[in-house]
Design a protein around this motif. Structure first.
Motif, short mmCIF file in Angstrom:
data_model
loop_
_atom_site.label_atom_id
_atom_site.label_comp_id
_atom_site.label_asym_id
_atom_site.label_seq_id
_atom_site.Cartn_x
_atom_site.Cartn_y
_atom_site.Cartn_z
N HIS A 222 36.61 54.02 32.13
CA HIS A 222 37.34 52.76 32.15
C HIS A 222 36.47 51.58 31.74
N GLU A 223 35.17 51.70 31.91
CA GLU A 223 34.29 50.60 31.54
C GLU A 223 33.90 50.63 30.07
N TYR A 224 33.80 51.82 29.49
CA TYR A 224 33.21 51.94 28.16
C TYR A 224 34.15 52.45 27.07
N LEU A 225 35.25 53.09 27.42
CA LEU A 225 36.01 53.81 26.40
C LEU A 225 37.40 53.26 26.15
N ASN A 226 37.72 52.07 26.66
CA ASN A 226 38.99 51.46 26.32
C ASN A 226 38.94 50.91 24.90
N ALA A 227 40.11 50.87 24.25
CA ALA A 227 40.17 50.33 22.89
C ALA A 227 39.82 48.85 22.89
N ASP A 228 40.23 48.12 23.93
CA ASP A 228 39.92 46.69 24.05
C ASP A 228 38.83 46.51 25.09
N TRP A 229 37.84 45.75 24.74
CA TRP A 229 36.70 45.54 25.64
C TRP A 229 36.00 44.26 25.20
N HIS A 230 35.84 43.33 26.13
CA HIS A 230 35.29 42.03 25.78
C HIS A 230 34.23 41.61 26.79
N VAL A 231 33.21 40.95 26.31
CA VAL A 231 32.27 40.26 27.19
C VAL A 231 32.25 38.80 26.75
N ASP A 232 32.33 37.90 27.71
CA ASP A 232 32.45 36.47 27.43
C ASP A 232 31.39 35.69 28.17
N HIS A 233 31.08 34.53 27.61
CA HIS A 233 30.36 33.54 28.40
C HIS A 233 31.34 32.91 29.39
N PHE A 234 30.82 32.46 30.53
CA PHE A 234 31.67 31.81 31.52
C PHE A 234 32.48 30.67 30.90
N SER A 235 31.84 29.87 30.06
CA SER A 235 32.53 28.71 29.50
C SER A 235 33.73 29.13 28.67
N ASP A 236 33.65 30.27 27.99
CA ASP A 236 34.79 30.75 27.20
C ASP A 236 35.97 31.08 28.10
N VAL A 237 35.70 31.75 29.23
CA VAL A 237 36.77 32.12 30.15
C VAL A 237 37.37 30.87 30.79
N ALA A 238 36.52 29.95 31.22
CA ALA A 238 37.01 28.73 31.87
C ALA A 238 37.88 27.91 30.92
N GLU A 239 37.46 27.80 29.67
CA GLU A 239 38.23 27.03 28.71
C GLU A 239 39.56 27.72 28.40
N SER A 240 39.57 29.04 28.36
CA SER A 240 40.81 29.77 28.11
C SER A 240 41.78 29.59 29.28
N LEU A 241 41.29 29.71 30.51
CA LEU A 241 42.17 29.60 31.67
C LEU A 241 42.61 28.17 31.93
N ALA A 242 41.90 27.20 31.37
CA ALA A 242 42.34 25.81 31.48
C ALA A 242 43.70 25.61 30.82
N GLU A 243 44.02 26.48 29.85
CA GLU A 243 45.33 26.41 29.20
C GLU A 243 46.46 26.72 30.19
N ALA A 244 46.13 27.41 31.29
CA ALA A 244 47.10 27.71 32.34
C ALA A 244 46.98 26.72 33.51
N LYS A 245 46.36 25.56 33.24
CA LYS A 245 46.20 24.48 34.22
C LYS A 245 45.26 24.86 35.36
N LEU A 246 44.29 25.70 35.09
CA LEU A 246 43.35 26.14 36.12
C LEU A 246 42.03 25.39 36.02
N THR A 247 41.46 25.10 37.19
CA THR A 247 40.17 24.44 37.29
C THR A 247 39.20 25.35 38.04
N PHE A 248 38.01 25.51 37.51
CA PHE A 248 37.00 26.35 38.16
C PHE A 248 36.56 25.71 39.47
N VAL A 249 36.47 26.55 40.54
CA VAL A 249 36.02 26.07 41.85
C VAL A 249 34.66 26.66 42.21
N GLY A 250 34.50 27.97 42.06
CA GLY A 250 33.23 28.59 42.44
C GLY A 250 33.36 30.10 42.41
#
Length: 526
Positions: A222-250
């Motif tokens: 499940h960690e290595y053999l899925n067709a889709d697999w992504h590693v992101d910087h924190f800032s990429d995830v935070a900016e993406s989730l901001a589109e759903a009106k989310l703010t990082f807390v901790g």
């Protein structure tokens, strides 16, 4: 496209449990960051991608709330429903895609939406659907928990995953999934052993490959053999989730946010330059070389005033989740092993251990004569450190409903131990979380259920089970063959369980006690 959408389904996901997804830990993590946790006493909770359903069922059993889950793997949904039927908790589980689930007309507004690892393993289209669910179904003030693989820690490991995934797709190996995983590992290891420049210049990649050989094949799949697999910087995830009106807390891992624990003095001085959370967290990840994050986002977070924060801390309660004698003097952190100052932690642990059957509120701790020399901020940080290290758990007195649900689920898990060794957690009605209870300890609890109490009786009971299934104990990597040596080793384990393990399970109300008043091991009439 087939229903699995490229997700590896030939082997089931591991039976893991993640306490940072629990309402209790999410509340504590928000409080630690001075943010109001908009989680009701009986929360409405959604887990996207629940796997085998261990976490969602444990948290549902330990709560009066309503729990919803979506995982498109029907085999895992069947397993998860067994747990929900055992507890009788308010759990609704669906084997639907995220798109199908988002289209349901019966979904409530959720206090919590949680997903463990899923963000790293699904397509861009599924990520968009996840954000749609959050936008439409998370109430204002609600919490999102999302854990994911991140950079920079994964950077030297990405090529290993690519090689293994490429082998799986291109080799034409038609053997079973476990054999494919073994072959993919061997293929990658041969490249490393042949002296490839990548592995020579990135020694950590070689160390990681060596560790993989010892990992559970289900995890590797499940960690290595899925067709889709992504590693992101924190800032990429935070900016993406901001589109759903989310703010990082901790972080949902209490230790992660304590700079003194995670960073050297030089690192703390460097991080102090940054007030922007995207910059601060990304730079911080480079200091600790983080490869996995467990983040909390809130839809419209409200900062607590100093008065509100202090009052919230005063009413917060904790309980020991390990025996005091087993709490080490050092803990492992991002900066290596750090020592817990004896003058600060020894009296605190002593107070918790003095009356195991009583939860301790922070307001009472602050007034305790043995803790009079500890300033309130120091006390709070010490409690967070002990919780993050797994020695304390947030606690509250359970309702009758929660007690009934936890007893029923624990009984099912312990009985299941006669046919399976894969589920090694029991739920505490005090904490709403689980603690690890290995298979051997579950067998000892079975013996308690039968009215057995001494170490000899517990050892004899377990030995009878091992003989019945043709198993033997393993000590220091070697199987113990003789009957007498197996029984002697079981007696040692039973004595330790009765001395330290059982009192802890009793204090967490996982096992009723003491023995003289116990109806049976799990507090249920036979």
């Amino acid at each position: 496209m087939e229903w699995s959408q490229g997700y590896f389904t030939e082997l089931g996901y591991t039976f893991g449990y993640y306490r940072e997804m629990s309402p209790a830990i999410l509340r504590l993590s928000c409080l630690s960051r001075g943010v109001e946790a908009g989680i009701r006493h009986a929360p409405s909770y959604l887990e996207l991608g629940f796997g085998q359903g261990v976490s969602i069922n444990i948290h549902a059993a330990g709560s009066s709330g309503s729990y919803w889950g979506c995982d498109f793997n029907p085999a895992q949904t069947v397993e998860a429903r067994r747990l929900s039927e055992a507890s009788g908790a308010n759990v609704q589980l669906f084997d639907e895609s995220f798109e199908e689930f988002a289209a349901r007309s019966d979904l409530p507004q959720f206090d919590i939406i949680a997903l463990h690892g899923v963000w790293s393993w699904v397509s861009a289209a599924n990520r968009a659907t996840i954000k749609q669910i959050i936008r439409q179904r998370l109430r204002p003030g609600g919490i999102v928990y999302v854990s994911y693989n991140c950079l920079p820690g994964w950077a030297p490991i990405v090529p290993i995953r690519h090689l293994m995934s490429l082998y799986q797709r291109q080799s034409g190996d038609m053997s079973g999934p476990s054999q494919v995983i073994a072959a993919a590992l061997q293929f990658t290891k041969e490249i490393a052993d042949a002296g490839s420049m990548f592995f020579r210049q990135n020694p950590f990649a070689g160390y990681h490959l060596g560790d993989l050989v010892r990992q559970d094949p289900n995890y590797i799949a499940h960690e290595y053999l899925n067709a889709d697999w992504h590693v992101d910087h924190f800032s990429d995830v935070a900016e993406s989730l901001a589109e759903a009106k989310l703010t990082f807390v901790g972080s949902a891992r209490p230790l992660d946010d304590i700079d003194a624990v995670q960073l050297s003095p030089e690192g703390q001085a460097h991080i102090a330059k940054f007030s922007n959370p995207l910059m601060r967290e990304t730079v911080r990840d480079h200091w600790v070389n983080r490869r996995f994050r467990s983040d909390i986002f809130v839809k419209g977070p409200r900062k607590l005033s100093n008065v509100e924060q202090r009052e919230a801390w005063h009413s917060q309660a904790f309980v020991l989740s390990v025996h005091a004698d087993e709490i080490p003097k050092k803990i492992t952190s991002g900066r290596g092993d750090i020592e817990l100052p004896a003058a600060l932690y020894d009296p605190l642990i002593e107070v918790f251990a003095a009356d195991l059957m009583q939860i301790k509120r922070v307001g009472d701790l602050a007034r305790h004569p043995k803790l009079s020399g500890i300033e309130f901020p120091q006390l709070i940080e010490s409690l967070v450190v002990l919780t993050g290290a797994g020695f304390l758990q947030p606690a509250e007195e359970p309702t009758d409903r929660v007690l009934t649900q936890c007893r029923a689920l624990n009984r099912y898990i312990v009985q299941r131990a006669r046919v399976s060794t894969d589920l090694c957690y029991l739920v505490s009605p005090l904490t709403g979380c689980a603690i690890g209870v290995p298979h051997m300890i579950q067998l000892f609890i079975q013996a308690l259920d039968k009215g057995l109490e001494s170490a000899d009786e517990l050892a004899s009971h377990v030995w009878g089970f091992l003989e019945e299934v043709g198993e033997r104990l393993v000590k220091q990597g070697t199987k113990i063959e003789s009957d007498s040596e197996n029984i002697d080793e079981l007696r040692i384990l039973a004595e330790r369980f009765l001395r330290t393990g059982l009192p802890t399970l009793q204090s967490l109300r996982i096992v009723e006690g003491p023995a003289s008043t116990r109806i049976n091991g799990l507090g249920m009439a036979k």
